[in-house]
Scaffold this motif. Structure first.
Motif, PDB file in Angstrom:
ATOM      1  N   ILE A 115       0.840  -1.206   0.000  1.00 13.83           N
ATOM      2  CA  ILE A 115       0.000   0.000   0.000  1.00 13.83           C
ATOM      3  C   ILE A 115       0.872   1.252   0.000  1.00 13.83           C
ATOM      4  O   ILE A 115       0.625   2.209  -0.747  1.00 13.83           O
ATOM      5  N   GLU A 116       1.919   1.226   0.826  1.00 13.76           N
ATOM      6  CA  GLU A 116       2.774   2.410   0.952  1.00 13.76           C
ATOM      7  C   GLU A 116       3.637   2.629  -0.285  1.00 13.76           C
ATOM      8  O   GLU A 116       3.719   3.755  -0.801  1.00 13.76           O
ATOM      9  N   THR A 117       4.280   1.565  -0.776  1.00 11.84           N
ATOM     10  CA  THR A 117       5.272   1.739  -1.846  1.00 11.84           C
ATOM     11  C   THR A 117       4.662   1.769  -3.243  1.00 11.84           C
ATOM     12  O   THR A 117       5.164   2.466  -4.128  1.00 11.84           O
ATOM     13  N   GLN A 118       3.567   1.005  -3.452  1.00  8.51           N
ATOM     14  CA  GLN A 118       3.012   0.909  -4.804  1.00  8.51           C
ATOM     15  C   GLN A 118       1.734   1.725  -4.998  1.00  8.51           C
ATOM     16  O   GLN A 118       1.312   1.921  -6.147  1.00  8.51           O
ATOM     17  N   LEU A 119       1.138   2.173  -3.913  1.00  8.34           N
ATOM     18  CA  LEU A 119      -0.069   2.995  -4.036  1.00  8.34           C
ATOM     19  C   LEU A 119       0.189   4.423  -3.559  1.00  8.34           C
ATOM     20  O   LEU A 119       0.133   5.374  -4.335  1.00  8.34           O
ATOM     21  N   TYR A 120       0.490   4.559  -2.261  1.00  3.43           N
ATOM     22  CA  TYR A 120       0.605   5.904  -1.700  1.00  3.43           C
ATOM     23  C   TYR A 120       1.776   6.684  -2.304  1.00  3.43           C
ATOM     24  O   TYR A 120       1.604   7.838  -2.735  1.00  3.43           O
ATOM     25  N   ASN A 123     -13.724   9.226  -8.185  1.00  5.54           N
ATOM     26  CA  ASN A 123     -12.571   9.303  -9.089  1.00  5.54           C
ATOM     27  C   ASN A 123     -12.536   8.167 -10.102  1.00  5.54           C
ATOM     28  O   ASN A 123     -12.057   8.356 -11.225  1.00  5.54           O
ATOM     29  N   LEU A 124     -13.056   7.015  -9.738  1.00  2.00           N
ATOM     30  CA  LEU A 124     -13.124   5.919 -10.712  1.00  2.00           C
ATOM     31  C   LEU A 124     -14.021   6.280 -11.887  1.00  2.00           C
ATOM     32  O   LEU A 124     -13.760   5.883 -13.028  1.00  2.00           O
ATOM     33  N   ASN A 125     -15.073   7.027 -11.612  1.00  2.00           N
ATOM     34  CA  ASN A 125     -16.046   7.373 -12.644  1.00  2.00           C
ATOM     35  C   ASN A 125     -15.742   8.685 -13.362  1.00  2.00           C
ATOM     36  O   ASN A 125     -16.164   8.877 -14.506  1.00  2.00           O
ATOM     37  N   GLN A 126     -15.026   9.601 -12.698  1.00  2.00           N
ATOM     38  CA  GLN A 126     -14.831  10.931 -13.262  1.00  2.00           C
ATOM     39  C   GLN A 126     -13.373  11.294 -13.515  1.00  2.00           C
ATOM     40  O   GLN A 126     -13.094  12.337 -14.098  1.00  2.00           O
ATOM     41  N   ASN A 127     -12.457  10.461 -13.072  1.00  2.00           N
ATOM     42  CA  ASN A 127     -11.038  10.765 -13.180  1.00  2.00           C
ATOM     43  C   ASN A 127     -10.336   9.643 -13.949  1.00  2.00           C
ATOM     44  O   ASN A 127      -9.941   8.621 -13.365  1.00  2.00           O
ATOM     45  N   PRO A 128     -10.164   9.776 -15.266  1.00  2.00           N
ATOM     46  CA  PRO A 128      -9.544   8.711 -16.067  1.00  2.00           C
ATOM     47  C   PRO A 128      -8.144   8.330 -15.599  1.00  2.00           C
ATOM     48  O   PRO A 128      -7.748   7.166 -15.698  1.00  2.00           O
ATOM     49  N   ALA A 129      -7.403   9.295 -15.056  1.00  2.00           N
ATOM     50  CA  ALA A 129      -6.036   9.007 -14.611  1.00  2.00           C
ATOM     51  C   ALA A 129      -6.044   8.040 -13.422  1.00  2.00           C
ATOM     52  O   ALA A 129      -5.220   7.124 -13.353  1.00  2.00           O
ATOM     53  N   PHE A 130      -6.987   8.251 -12.493  1.00  2.00           N
ATOM     54  CA  PHE A 130      -7.059   7.353 -11.337  1.00  2.00           C
ATOM     55  C   PHE A 130      -7.534   5.970 -11.769  1.00  2.00           C
ATOM     56  O   PHE A 130      -7.009   4.957 -11.300  1.00  2.00           O
ATOM     57  N   TRP A 131      -8.531   5.925 -12.657  1.00  2.00           N
ATOM     58  CA  TRP A 131      -9.006   4.632 -13.141  1.00  2.00           C
ATOM     59  C   TRP A 131      -7.861   3.865 -13.803  1.00  2.00           C
ATOM     60  O   TRP A 131      -7.697   2.654 -13.578  1.00  2.00           O
ATOM     61  N   ALA A 132      -7.060   4.542 -14.619  1.00  2.00           N
ATOM     62  CA  ALA A 132      -5.938   3.895 -15.294  1.00  2.00           C
ATOM     63  C   ALA A 132      -4.901   3.417 -14.280  1.00  2.00           C
ATOM     64  O   ALA A 132      -4.327   2.323 -14.427  1.00  2.00           O
ATOM     65  N   PHE A 133      -4.656   4.219 -13.236  1.00  2.00           N
ATOM     66  CA  PHE A 133      -3.698   3.838 -12.187  1.00  2.00           C
ATOM     67  C   PHE A 133      -4.156   2.561 -11.489  1.00  2.00           C
ATOM     68  O   PHE A 133      -3.370   1.631 -11.282  1.00  2.00           O
ATOM     69  N   HIS A 163      -3.929  -0.473 -13.884  1.00  2.00           N
ATOM     70  CA  HIS A 163      -2.529  -0.864 -14.085  1.00  2.00           C
ATOM     71  C   HIS A 163      -2.016  -1.652 -12.883  1.00  2.00           C
ATOM     72  O   HIS A 163      -1.344  -2.683 -13.040  1.00  2.00           O
ATOM     73  N   PHE A 164      -2.351  -1.205 -11.678  1.00  2.00           N
ATOM     74  CA  PHE A 164      -1.908  -1.910 -10.476  1.00  2.00           C
ATOM     75  C   PHE A 164      -2.510  -3.312 -10.425  1.00  2.00           C
ATOM     76  O   PHE A 164      -1.797  -4.285 -10.125  1.00  2.00           O
ATOM     77  N   ASP A 165      -3.801  -3.429 -10.715  1.00  4.00           N
ATOM     78  CA  ASP A 165      -4.455  -4.739 -10.640  1.00  4.00           C
ATOM     79  C   ASP A 165      -3.900  -5.705 -11.689  1.00  4.00           C
ATOM     80  O   ASP A 165      -3.762  -6.901 -11.422  1.00  4.00           O
ATOM     81  N   ARG A 166      -3.575  -5.204 -12.878  1.00  8.21           N
ATOM     82  CA  ARG A 166      -3.016  -6.078 -13.908  1.00  8.21           C
ATOM     83  C   ARG A 166      -1.609  -6.549 -13.526  1.00  8.21           C
ATOM     84  O   ARG A 166      -1.242  -7.692 -13.778  1.00  8.21           O
ATOM     85  N   GLN A 167      -0.826  -5.647 -12.925  1.00 10.86           N
ATOM     86  CA  GLN A 167       0.515  -6.032 -12.481  1.00 10.86           C
ATOM     87  C   GLN A 167       0.465  -7.043 -11.349  1.00 10.86           C
ATOM     88  O   GLN A 167       1.400  -7.831 -11.164  1.00 10.86           O
ATOM     89  N   ASN A 168      -0.613  -7.034 -10.572  1.00 14.17           N
ATOM     90  CA  ASN A 168      -0.759  -7.928  -9.424  1.00 14.17           C
ATOM     91  C   ASN A 168      -1.861  -8.952  -9.689  1.00 14.17           C
ATOM     92  O   ASN A 168      -2.700  -9.228  -8.832  1.00 14.17           O
ATOM     93  N   ALA A 169      -1.852  -9.524 -10.885  1.00 14.41           N
ATOM     94  CA  ALA A 169      -2.925 -10.425 -11.297  1.00 14.41           C
ATOM     95  C   ALA A 169      -3.098 -11.610 -10.359  1.00 14.41           C
ATOM     96  O   ALA A 169      -4.212 -12.064 -10.124  1.00 14.41           O
ATOM     97  N   ASN A 170      -2.000 -12.116  -9.806  1.00 16.65           N
ATOM     98  CA  ASN A 170      -2.069 -13.274  -8.911  1.00 16.65           C
ATOM     99  C   ASN A 170      -1.919 -12.874  -7.446  1.00 16.65           C
ATOM    100  O   ASN A 170      -1.677 -13.726  -6.587  1.00 16.65           O
ATOM    101  N   ARG A 171      -2.054 -11.591  -7.177  1.00 19.20           N
ATOM    102  CA  ARG A 171      -1.904 -11.105  -5.800  1.00 19.20           C
ATOM    103  C   ARG A 171      -3.141 -10.323  -5.394  1.00 19.20           C
ATOM    104  O   ARG A 171      -4.151 -10.324  -6.078  1.00 19.20           O
ATOM    105  N   THR A 172      -3.038  -9.667  -4.258  1.00 21.00           N
ATOM    106  CA  THR A 172      -4.172  -8.925  -3.740  1.00 21.00           C
ATOM    107  C   THR A 172      -4.418  -7.663  -4.553  1.00 21.00           C
ATOM    108  O   THR A 172      -3.498  -6.903  -4.834  1.00 21.00           O
TER     109      THR A 172
END
Length: 352
Positions: A21-26, A111-121, A124-133
């Motif tokens: 959460i700290e290193t890859q999100l925040y 932000n998911l619905n109105q902010n394309p940059a956040f949705w893309a972020f 991208h995180f979920d695809r990189q962590n396909a087999n993780r949380t």
């Protein structure tokens, strides 16, 4: 010793989630807010969403250090309850996280619905962590951790002799973790109820405001309105010619803990298709103190008396009828006693 190893192992796993959460999100979101004119999330949103998670991370780092030290110097007289009690003294971080949780979810939803940059972020995180949380699974890990720790404390307590010095400390720890676990559970239930009410407001055409106060949905029932005429005593009568095809409308009843909402199901035929789509339209609502229900002569039918109208409904099955009777009787008895206009109050008995 085996339970201590399990506590330590699961704590390390939990902290790996918190580090993610700290290193890859925040950190990436914070850097984008600091360096770019168009941040993915602004600074105020980042504080709301992550400040409590950062505090929880620090608290559990200290907790793991204490556990590791206990594990390395373990003796039969060693205690763990004191370590859990020290952790419970920092439950204020969890209280803050719970208090801010609805605001956090609202920020993410917007932000998911109105902010394309956040949705893309997020994508991208979920695809990189396909087999993780995934992104949102990570955010509930602190709330899940309290329940897991309470279960592990209970296991320790079960295998600790009442004569051992750790027994009383574990009992105190169990009580503290149980209290926080219950608060988390109540908060989750309240949020689930609120979400369900908001969904109803959106799904039902003309639906009144349901989220103006704290209320819950007890049950909903799909019924068929039967053609009938109600006499002065409140008894419905069916014309003999209508017995073959007695139904003429489909309804849905939504039983809340303070009121009953009557809705009608309308049908829309798909153009150039074979399907029929249902749409639910609001008809009326009444406080439960102004509602009465009574069995009809048919085993699957009941009469609903509201200030607006009297309805003769039929359930799809005897089981639906039985479950409805049980829930509605209790709801009417336990409903908040409000002063409301009662037009159809002659039937005093409820459904049997």
């Amino acid at each position: 010793m085996m339970i201590l190893e399990e506590i330590t192992r699961t704590e390390r796993t939990f902290l790996r989630h918190m580090v993610t959460i700290e290193t890859q999100l925040y950190n990436p979101l914070y850097q984008a807010a600091r360096d770019n004119n168009k941040p993915i999330l602004n600074s105020a949103h980042l504080r709301t969403c992550f400040s409590d998670l950062t505090s929880i991370n620090q608290v559990h780092k200290v907790f793991l250090e204490r556990l590791t030290k206990k594990q390395s110097t373990w003796t039969p007289d060693q205690t763990l309850g004191d370590t859990f009690l020290l952790l419970s003294q920092r439950f204020d971080t969890y209280s803050n996280y719970l208090d801010n949780y609805p605001a956090t979810i609202a920020i993410y939803r917007k932000n998911l619905n109105q902010n394309p940059a956040f949705w893309a972020f997020k994508e991208h995180f979920d695809r990189q962590n396909a087999n993780r949380t995934k992104f949102f699974d990570l955010l509930v890990q602190p709330l899940k951790r309290i329940g897991t720790l309470h279960t592990l404390i209970s296991s320790l307590l079960f295998y600790t002799s009442p004569k051992h010095s750790d027994h009383a400390l574990l009992q105190q720890s169990s009580a503290e973790f149980s209290r926080l676990r219950d608060v988390i559970s109540q908060t989750q239930d309240q949020y689930t109820h609120l979400t369900s009410l908001k969904q109803l407001e959106q799904e039902i055409t003309g639906c009144p405001l349901l989220t103006d106060t704290t209320r819950g949905i007890l049950t909903q029932l799909q019924v068929y309105r039967v053609k009938s005429v109600v006499d002065d005593s409140g008894k419905p009568h069916i014309f003999p010619l209508d017995n073959e095809f007695p139904y003429y409308q489909k309804y849905k009843l939504f039983l809340l803990d303070d009121s009953l909402m009557v809705t009608r199901v309308l049908f829309e035929v798909e153009p150039f298709g074979e399907g029929v789509r249902e749409r639910v339209r609001f008809v009326s609502a009444a406080a439960l103190t102004a509602v009465r229900v009574r069995n009809a002569e048919h085993e699957n039918r009941f009469v609903l008396y509201t200030p607006q109208a009297v309805y003769l409904f039929e359930c799809a099955s005897a089981e639906d009828m039985r479950q409805w009777a049980e829930v509605v009787n209790v709801a009417i008895i336990n409903a908040p006693k409000l002063v409301v206009p009662n037009i159809y109050m002659k039937p005093t008995q409820t459904m049997g």
